[in-house]
Design a protein around this motif. Sequence first.
Motif, PDB file in Angstrom:
ATOM      1  N   MET A   1       0.663  -1.342   0.059  1.00 43.78           N
ATOM      2  CA  MET A   1      -0.016   0.006   0.116  1.00 43.78           C
ATOM      3  C   MET A   1       0.788   1.333  -0.086  1.00 43.78           C
ATOM      4  O   MET A   1       1.971   1.354   0.565  1.00 43.78           O
ATOM      5  CB  MET A   1      -0.842  -0.016   1.137  1.00 43.78           C
ATOM      6  N   VAL A   2       0.445   2.303  -0.653  1.00 37.15           N
ATOM      7  CA  VAL A   2       0.955   3.438  -0.854  1.00 37.15           C
ATOM      8  C   VAL A   2       1.217   4.343   0.544  1.00 37.15           C
ATOM      9  O   VAL A   2       0.207   4.186   1.455  1.00 37.15           O
ATOM     10  CB  VAL A   2       0.486   4.519  -1.736  1.00 37.15           C
ATOM     11  N   ASN A   3       2.135   4.884   0.879  1.00 34.61           N
ATOM     12  CA  ASN A   3       2.341   5.634   2.423  1.00 34.61           C
ATOM     13  C   ASN A   3       1.944   7.120   1.743  1.00 34.61           C
ATOM     14  O   ASN A   3       2.163   7.673   1.146  1.00 34.61           O
ATOM     15  CB  ASN A   3       3.905   5.755   2.669  1.00 34.61           C
ATOM     16  N   SER A   4       0.759   7.403   2.669  1.00 31.78           N
ATOM     17  CA  SER A   4       0.337   8.706   2.540  1.00 31.78           C
ATOM     18  C   SER A   4       1.263   9.985   3.277  1.00 31.78           C
ATOM     19  O   SER A   4       1.324  10.872   2.404  1.00 31.78           O
ATOM     20  CB  SER A   4      -0.970   8.919   3.249  1.00 31.78           C
ATOM     21  N   ILE A   5       1.677   9.513   4.124  1.00 28.97           N
ATOM     22  CA  ILE A   5       2.537  10.508   4.788  1.00 28.97           C
ATOM     23  C   ILE A   5       3.886   9.587   5.217  1.00 28.97           C
ATOM     24  O   ILE A   5       3.380   8.450   5.865  1.00 28.97           O
ATOM     25  CB  ILE A   5       1.791  11.085   6.036  1.00 28.97           C
ATOM     26  N   GLU A   6       4.943  10.341   4.921  1.00 33.54           N
ATOM     27  CA  GLU A   6       6.241   9.647   5.333  1.00 33.54           C
ATOM     28  C   GLU A   6       7.008  10.684   5.961  1.00 33.54           C
ATOM     29  O   GLU A   6       7.436  11.716   5.418  1.00 33.54           O
ATOM     30  CB  GLU A   6       6.874   8.950   4.066  1.00 33.54           C
TER      31      GLU A   6
ATOM     32  N   ASN B   1      14.766  13.163  15.533  1.00 29.05           N
ATOM     33  CA  ASN B   1      15.103  12.141  14.610  1.00 29.05           C
ATOM     34  C   ASN B   1      13.786  11.246  14.353  1.00 29.05           C
ATOM     35  O   ASN B   1      13.964   9.847  14.667  1.00 29.05           O
ATOM     36  CB  ASN B   1      16.136  11.179  15.069  1.00 29.05           C
ATOM     37  N   MET B   2      12.817  11.709  14.038  1.00 29.49           N
ATOM     38  CA  MET B   2      11.343  11.080  14.298  1.00 29.49           C
ATOM     39  C   MET B   2      11.235  10.123  12.658  1.00 29.49           C
ATOM     40  O   MET B   2      11.541  10.978  11.841  1.00 29.49           O
ATOM     41  CB  MET B   2      10.526  11.951  14.542  1.00 29.49           C
ATOM     42  N   ASN B   3      10.756   9.030  12.744  1.00 26.74           N
ATOM     43  CA  ASN B   3      10.249   8.202  11.514  1.00 26.74           C
ATOM     44  C   ASN B   3       8.902   7.857  11.723  1.00 26.74           C
ATOM     45  O   ASN B   3       8.327   7.403  12.694  1.00 26.74           O
ATOM     46  CB  ASN B   3      11.201   7.128  11.512  1.00 26.74           C
ATOM     47  N   LEU B   4       8.055   8.146  10.651  1.00 23.92           N
ATOM     48  CA  LEU B   4       6.696   7.794  10.836  1.00 23.92           C
ATOM     49  C   LEU B   4       5.792   7.527   9.586  1.00 23.92           C
ATOM     50  O   LEU B   4       6.357   8.202   8.469  1.00 23.92           O
ATOM     51  CB  LEU B   4       5.725   8.991  11.446  1.00 23.92           C
ATOM     52  N   HIS B   5       5.505   6.292   9.285  1.00 22.67           N
ATOM     53  CA  HIS B   5       4.817   6.106   8.125  1.00 22.67           C
ATOM     54  C   HIS B   5       3.371   5.931   8.193  1.00 22.67           C
ATOM     55  O   HIS B   5       2.927   5.103   9.129  1.00 22.67           O
ATOM     56  CB  HIS B   5       5.376   4.795   7.395  1.00 22.67           C
ATOM     57  N   VAL B   6       2.549   6.693   7.542  1.00 23.84           N
ATOM     58  CA  VAL B   6       1.256   6.537   7.546  1.00 23.84           C
ATOM     59  C   VAL B   6       0.475   6.099   6.335  1.00 23.84           C
ATOM     60  O   VAL B   6       0.856   6.524   5.321  1.00 23.84           O
ATOM     61  CB  VAL B   6       0.601   8.037   7.887  1.00 23.84           C
ATOM     62  N   GLN B   7      -0.083   5.054   6.212  1.00 19.36           N
ATOM     63  CA  GLN B   7      -0.674   4.255   5.112  1.00 19.36           C
ATOM     64  C   GLN B   7      -1.895   5.138   4.575  1.00 19.36           C
ATOM     65  O   GLN B   7      -2.601   5.991   5.240  1.00 19.36           O
ATOM     66  CB  GLN B   7      -1.149   2.980   5.175  1.00 19.36           C
TER      67      GLN B   7
ATOM     68  N   GLY C   1      15.512  16.415   8.251  1.00 16.50           N
ATOM     69  CA  GLY C   1      14.784  15.600   8.024  1.00 16.50           C
ATOM     70  C   GLY C   1      13.992  15.873   6.785  1.00 16.50           C
ATOM     71  O   GLY C   1      14.110  16.864   5.986  1.00 16.50           O
ATOM     72  N   GLN C   2      13.171  15.180   6.457  1.00 16.38           N
ATOM     73  CA  GLN C   2      12.240  15.070   5.093  1.00 16.38           C
ATOM     74  C   GLN C   2      10.801  14.704   5.444  1.00 16.38           C
ATOM     75  O   GLN C   2      10.533  13.946   6.195  1.00 16.38           O
ATOM     76  CB  GLN C   2      12.552  14.171   3.961  1.00 16.38           C
ATOM     77  N   ILE C   3       9.969  15.596   4.694  1.00 15.43           N
ATOM     78  CA  ILE C   3       8.435  15.036   4.865  1.00 15.43           C
ATOM     79  C   ILE C   3       7.728  14.861   3.541  1.00 15.43           C
ATOM     80  O   ILE C   3       8.015  15.620   2.515  1.00 15.43           O
ATOM     81  CB  ILE C   3       7.652  16.285   5.732  1.00 15.43           C
ATOM     82  N   PHE C   4       7.212  13.472   3.283  1.00 12.20           N
ATOM     83  CA  PHE C   4       6.486  13.091   1.964  1.00 12.20           C
ATOM     84  C   PHE C   4       5.220  13.149   2.260  1.00 12.20           C
ATOM     85  O   PHE C   4       4.775  12.618   3.273  1.00 12.20           O
ATOM     86  CB  PHE C   4       7.060  11.995   1.341  1.00 12.20           C
ATOM     87  N   ILE C   5       4.393  13.840   1.365  1.00 13.78           N
ATOM     88  CA  ILE C   5       2.860  13.472   1.440  1.00 13.78           C
ATOM     89  C   ILE C   5       2.536  13.107   0.004  1.00 13.78           C
ATOM     90  O   ILE C   5       2.654  13.597  -0.867  1.00 13.78           O
ATOM     91  CB  ILE C   5       2.099  14.900   1.818  1.00 13.78           C
ATOM     92  N   LYS C   6       1.810  11.838   0.137  1.00 12.89           N
ATOM     93  CA  LYS C   6       1.562  11.325  -1.107  1.00 12.89           C
ATOM     94  C   LYS C   6       2.617  10.903  -2.342  1.00 12.89           C
ATOM     95  O   LYS C   6       2.678  11.224  -3.186  1.00 12.89           O
ATOM     96  CB  LYS C   6       0.317  11.885  -1.903  1.00 12.89           C
ATOM     97  N   GLY C   7       3.710  10.529  -1.520  1.00 14.02           N
ATOM     98  CA  GLY C   7       5.025  10.495  -2.294  1.00 14.02           C
ATOM     99  C   GLY C   7       5.831  11.674  -2.959  1.00 14.02           C
ATOM    100  O   GLY C   7       6.841  11.666  -3.494  1.00 14.02           O
ATOM    101  N   LYS C   8       5.083  12.800  -2.528  1.00 12.91           N
ATOM    102  CA  LYS C   8       5.595  14.040  -2.926  1.00 12.91           C
ATOM    103  C   LYS C   8       6.605  14.766  -1.872  1.00 12.91           C
ATOM    104  O   LYS C   8       6.059  14.636  -0.764  1.00 12.91           O
ATOM    105  CB  LYS C   8       4.469  14.990  -3.361  1.00 12.91           C
ATOM    106  N   ASN C   9       7.551  15.171  -2.051  1.00  9.14           N
ATOM    107  CA  ASN C   9       8.524  15.743  -1.049  1.00  9.14           C
ATOM    108  C   ASN C   9       8.013  17.263  -0.654  1.00  9.14           C
ATOM    109  O   ASN C   9       7.980  18.145  -1.675  1.00  9.14           O
ATOM    110  CB  ASN C   9      10.083  15.737  -1.469  1.00  9.14           C
ATOM    111  N   VAL C  10       7.289  17.357   0.322  1.00  6.97           N
ATOM    112  CA  VAL C  10       6.967  18.716   0.732  1.00  6.97           C
ATOM    113  C   VAL C  10       7.714  19.516   1.724  1.00  6.97           C
ATOM    114  O   VAL C  10       7.306  20.166   2.527  1.00  6.97           O
ATOM    115  CB  VAL C  10       5.564  18.400   1.143  1.00  6.97           C
TER     116      VAL C  10
ATOM    117  N   ASP D   1     -10.886  19.491  -0.549  1.00  2.59           N
ATOM    118  CA  ASP D   1     -10.761  18.100  -1.375  1.00  2.59           C
ATOM    119  C   ASP D   1      -9.305  17.675  -1.195  1.00  2.59           C
ATOM    120  O   ASP D   1      -8.748  17.433  -2.081  1.00  2.59           O
ATOM    121  CB  ASP D   1     -11.080  18.451  -2.775  1.00  2.59           C
ATOM    122  N   VAL D   2      -8.826  17.512  -0.035  1.00  7.67           N
ATOM    123  CA  VAL D   2      -7.357  16.748   0.081  1.00  7.67           C
ATOM    124  C   VAL D   2      -7.594  15.363   0.650  1.00  7.67           C
ATOM    125  O   VAL D   2      -8.471  14.995   0.934  1.00  7.67           O
ATOM    126  CB  VAL D   2      -6.682  17.875   1.113  1.00  7.67           C
ATOM    127  N   ASP D   3      -6.333  14.854   0.489  1.00  3.94           N
ATOM    128  CA  ASP D   3      -6.059  13.519   0.822  1.00  3.94           C
ATOM    129  C   ASP D   3      -5.788  13.528   2.448  1.00  3.94           C
ATOM    130  O   ASP D   3      -6.261  12.364   3.131  1.00  3.94           O
ATOM    131  CB  ASP D   3      -4.860  13.024  -0.032  1.00  3.94           C
TER     132      ASP D   3
END
Lengths: 359, 303
Positions: A1-6, A22-28, A59-68, A152-154
């Motif tokens: 499944m795609v990670n919605s937030i990474e 140093n936080m890591n979190l994957h939200v499906q 660090g980095q934040i990805f939402i729907k695979g896009k680096n935001v 209308d957001v994810d």
Amino acid sequence: MVNSIEVKDLTLTFGSVSVLKNMNLHVQEGEFIVLLGPSGCGKSTLLNCLAGLLDISDGQIFIKGKNVTWSEPSERGIGMVFQSYALYPQMTVRGNLSFGLKNAKVPQPEIDKRIARAAEILQIQPLLDRKPAALSGGQRQRVAIGRALVRDVDVFLFDEPLSNLDAKLRSELRVEIKRLHNQLGNTMVYVTHDQIEALTLADRIAVMKGGVIQQLAEPLEIYNRPSNLFVAGFIGSPSMNFLKGRTLDNGRAFQFGSTRIDLAGYEGGAVLERDDAILGVRPEHITVSTTPLAGPSLAAEVEIDENLGADSLLWLKAEGTTMSVRVPVEGRLPPGTKVHLGLDIPKASIFDAKSEQRI
Amino acid sequence: MADLSVTAGAMTGPRGQKPKRALSPTNIMLYGTLIVIAVYYLIPLYVMVVTSLKGMPEIRMGNIFSPPMEITFQPWVKAWSEACTGINCDGLSRGFMNSVYITVPSVIISIAIASVNGYALANWKFKGSEAFFTILILGAFIPFQVMIYPIAILLGSVGLFGSLTGLVLVHTIFGMPILTLLFRNYFSSMPEELFKAARVDGAGFWSIYFRIMLPMSMPIFVVAVILQVTGIWNDFLFGVIYSSNELYPMTVQLNNIVNSVQGVKEYNVNMAATLLTGLVPLIIYFISGKLFVRGIAAGAVKG
């Protein structure tokens, strides 16, 4: 499944204070994540970082695979609901809902369509032309949710949305948010310090303390198998009973004061022999009896009896430690009564007193 | 036994609303003090109004507290349009227009800039914004007198000395520290989540300022207007230094009328001129004071 937030290695420091470490979190996708913790644990800070309202240090934040990581809040594909509702007081409900869409240059017919849909879902059609001042707390929060909805957001971000409401409204809106999640299937990240909200709403709960996620798991897992002493003590009301002692016989028994408790059936790792161990048992996993019990048990004396309506809490003293036990109303006992406590060892947790980790 | 005595007390003892005495010692002290202070402040005003309505012969009789035997508005007419300062004999009217030309742009420009300053310092903190703010506030505590000469040279070097533009510039700059402080504190007290919500909604710096912050901050704008109009209208020092004879503001002209050494001292004209000069801040205060209260009340219901 795609990670919605990474979230990758997210660090946030204010001066010399590090708020998130140093936080890591994957939200499906479609998952409902609750960030739970006491004040100052960094849960709201993390949410603000996801929203882009705070600049992160590393660090980095990805939402729907896009680096935001460097994107503006409005470009991240998120909607946010705040504790204080944060409705624009000089605009009508309709104005509040359309403000973001107008900024995004959405054409008017589309705006009308989205407002109509959000108003229908949240049942706020009659309120559209009122100002926020003319709404009740619950209605205001509905409008605030609507403002996230029309975008209308994810991903929906909730920052303690129910904390300003009274108990009755809170439970009503809690159910409504759950229903909304089932209906829309969006990814939701929800910050709260209320464990009932966390346990009822979440697909997974992230319990936080000191800018670190202590445990990230499904609600029942967190409740039944807390990974450390903090999580065990934070979840559950009243708090889990902690019995300080040591383990004997290669982990087959627990010595608590002068009482030896048999650990047969414990569902954890290899207990082994430890000089400093803590046996944690929830108030609802203890039975009270006036006659001696066959299984693992403990002699105690009733100190206080609290009537909670649906059930009753007994506060007892066993081996010098205060314990609480949840009993049915008919099981109430007067103070001073000598009783035996039966411990449900398969549902108990054993912690190493030094590392505070579950064994 | 105990039960009985409680019941008896309940039957005969105090019941319902506690009575309030109008002439309690507290009230006498309170209203007494208030009345004394009110009289203390009102007597000079009374003397001024009464004197401005008397003719000179009546004033020479020396009883300044007595009401006018014959009311005349001649001193007011003279103060407005006939009193002489130097060679000009057109009264305060010229100074009035000068003061309007000075006050209106100064108030509008200083408030416009200071409100954006305050908004930026409260909501868009940047590296060094606190230091910038501290330096700006420091400006509020430096005595004007220190800066008079440097400013005169500066204005002279850009060719604005003795012009209304120069005077407006000086007023705008000198209003900046205190107004910025005022706006920054007001915007800081607004809920931060509102600002965050607007950012999530994609509003930028100016959009948030004009669409969200401005409509919510009418009370503080009214306060700023009161502060600036009274301050700039009543200014004498900058007016006398940085403007020239033809452009003197009303306060300077008032001084020239009152202090002119030729001829008889016309107390009634002087009083009328003084009242006329003070009228504008007074009117502004009465009109916007009401708005001010309304603004605060509107904020209170928002909850």
